[in-house]
Scaffold this motif. Sequence first.
Motif, PDB file in Angstrom:
ATOM      1  N   ASP A  32       0.814  -1.215   0.000  1.00 29.48           N
ATOM      2  CA  ASP A  32       0.000   0.000   0.000  1.00 29.48           C
ATOM      3  C   ASP A  32       0.852   1.272   0.000  1.00 29.48           C
ATOM      4  N   ASP A  33       2.169   1.120  -0.137  1.00 29.84           N
ATOM      5  CA  ASP A  33       3.079   2.254  -0.174  1.00 29.84           C
ATOM      6  C   ASP A  33       3.526   2.487  -1.622  1.00 29.84           C
ATOM      7  N   ALA A  34       4.369   3.475  -1.834  1.00 29.21           N
ATOM      8  CA  ALA A  34       4.942   3.706  -3.164  1.00 29.21           C
ATOM      9  C   ALA A  34       5.696   2.456  -3.599  1.00 29.21           C
ATOM     10  N   GLN A  35       5.728   2.237  -4.900  1.00 30.70           N
ATOM     11  CA  GLN A  35       6.401   1.052  -5.443  1.00 30.70           C
ATOM     12  C   GLN A  35       7.464   1.478  -6.454  1.00 30.70           C
ATOM     13  N   PRO A  36       8.605   0.777  -6.461  1.00 24.98           N
ATOM     14  CA  PRO A  36       9.631   1.125  -7.445  1.00 24.98           C
ATOM     15  C   PRO A  36       9.143   0.853  -8.862  1.00 24.98           C
ATOM     16  N   ALA A  37       9.467   1.763  -9.764  1.00 28.71           N
ATOM     17  CA  ALA A  37       9.064   1.619 -11.164  1.00 28.71           C
ATOM     18  C   ALA A  37      10.264   1.326 -12.046  1.00 28.71           C
ATOM     19  N   GLY A  38      11.387   1.040 -11.426  1.00 31.96           N
ATOM     20  CA  GLY A  38      12.601   0.746 -12.177  1.00 31.96           C
ATOM     21  C   GLY A  38      13.761   0.550 -11.222  1.00 31.96           C
ATOM     22  N   PRO A  39      14.946   0.315 -11.754  1.00 32.59           N
ATOM     23  CA  PRO A  39      16.110   0.044 -10.907  1.00 32.59           C
ATOM     24  C   PRO A  39      16.667   1.301 -10.255  1.00 32.59           C
ATOM     25  N   LEU A  40      17.473   1.107  -9.228  1.00 36.87           N
ATOM     26  CA  LEU A  40      18.205   2.187  -8.589  1.00 36.87           C
ATOM     27  C   LEU A  40      19.525   2.341  -9.343  1.00 36.87           C
ATOM     28  N   SER A  41      19.746   3.510  -9.905  1.00 47.16           N
ATOM     29  CA  SER A  41      20.981   3.793 -10.634  1.00 47.16           C
ATOM     30  C   SER A  41      21.927   4.559  -9.721  1.00 47.16           C
ATOM     31  N   PHE A  42      23.232   4.236  -9.806  1.00 46.48           N
ATOM     32  CA  PHE A  42      24.198   4.922  -8.961  1.00 46.48           C
ATOM     33  C   PHE A  42      25.485   5.209  -9.724  1.00 46.48           C
ATOM     34  N   GLU A  43      26.086   6.323  -9.377  1.00 48.22           N
ATOM     35  CA  GLU A  43      27.426   6.717  -9.809  1.00 48.22           C
ATOM     36  C   GLU A  43      28.108   7.218  -8.551  1.00 48.22           C
ATOM     37  N   LEU A  44      28.997   6.407  -7.987  1.00 47.47           N
ATOM     38  CA  LEU A  44      29.582   6.703  -6.685  1.00 47.47           C
ATOM     39  C   LEU A  44      31.101   6.586  -6.720  1.00 47.47           C
ATOM     40  N   GLU A 104      19.234   5.819   1.704  1.00 50.86           N
ATOM     41  CA  GLU A 104      19.510   7.183   1.243  1.00 50.86           C
ATOM     42  C   GLU A 104      18.462   7.639   0.237  1.00 50.86           C
ATOM     43  N   VAL A 105      17.990   6.746  -0.603  1.00 53.58           N
ATOM     44  CA  VAL A 105      16.937   7.090  -1.568  1.00 53.58           C
ATOM     45  C   VAL A 105      15.597   7.242  -0.850  1.00 53.58           C
ATOM     46  N   LEU A 106      15.282   6.328   0.060  1.00 54.40           N
ATOM     47  CA  LEU A 106      13.979   6.355   0.730  1.00 54.40           C
ATOM     48  C   LEU A 106      13.774   7.599   1.592  1.00 54.40           C
ATOM     49  N   ILE A 107      14.838   8.120   2.195  1.00 52.35           N
ATOM     50  CA  ILE A 107      14.652   9.316   3.030  1.00 52.35           C
ATOM     51  C   ILE A 107      14.362  10.561   2.200  1.00 52.35           C
ATOM     52  N   HIS A 108      14.506  10.459   0.898  1.00 49.52           N
ATOM     53  CA  HIS A 108      14.193  11.589   0.017  1.00 49.52           C
ATOM     54  C   HIS A 108      12.800  11.480  -0.615  1.00 49.52           C
ATOM     55  N   PHE A 109      11.989  10.549  -0.113  1.00 56.04           N
ATOM     56  CA  PHE A 109      10.602  10.450  -0.586  1.00 56.04           C
ATOM     57  C   PHE A 109       9.860  11.741  -0.250  1.00 56.04           C
ATOM     58  N   PRO A 110       8.945  12.177  -1.115  1.00 54.40           N
ATOM     59  CA  PRO A 110       8.131  13.351  -0.781  1.00 54.40           C
ATOM     60  C   PRO A 110       7.163  13.029   0.356  1.00 54.40           C
TER      61      PRO A 110
END
Length: 166
Positions: A32-44, A104-110
């Motif tokens: 019932d929460d937001a769902q990923p619509a694709g992969p997590l991309s990273f350049e680190l 790190e990605v999840l804490i930037h959810f609106p």
Amino acid sequence: MKRLTIDLANLPDEGKQIEGELPPEIFDLPKDDAQPAGPLSFELHVQRFGSELLFTGSLSAPFEFTCVRTLHPFVQTIEVPSAAISLEIKESGSIDATDAVREEVLIHFPTDPRCDDADEPQQCEIDPRYLAVDKPGEDAVETPPHAEGDDRWSALDALKNTDSDR
């Protein structure tokens, strides 16, 4: 790549640049929460500093949210252009940084996702049927009469009157 693991034995002193994608399954969010619509991309850039492993760079992942105004689904890419993640090194070998990158990605959810912030913005207006200001002022509900001999609020009214007399 299913997990983001760093082999400490092969990590140069000056660090190294890594990039790639992690599968959407790493997010493991409730239905019932937001769902990923694709992969997590990273350049680190990954570098070791004593007992710490520092990741700096950018992260992004698309998610399907539900608009708080219209209740329509929309896709918004969460981008973290200047991520900085620090992990403590407890042992030699390899470090799995997948959960730290995920968080790190999840804490930037609106907080209140709106479809006008989508990757392809939509018109974000509340249906006027749900606005109280647009409803007619008169309704068919009559005010019920007070029950005879059962005026429970009179004790509070008496307190209010004595307080204002001071």
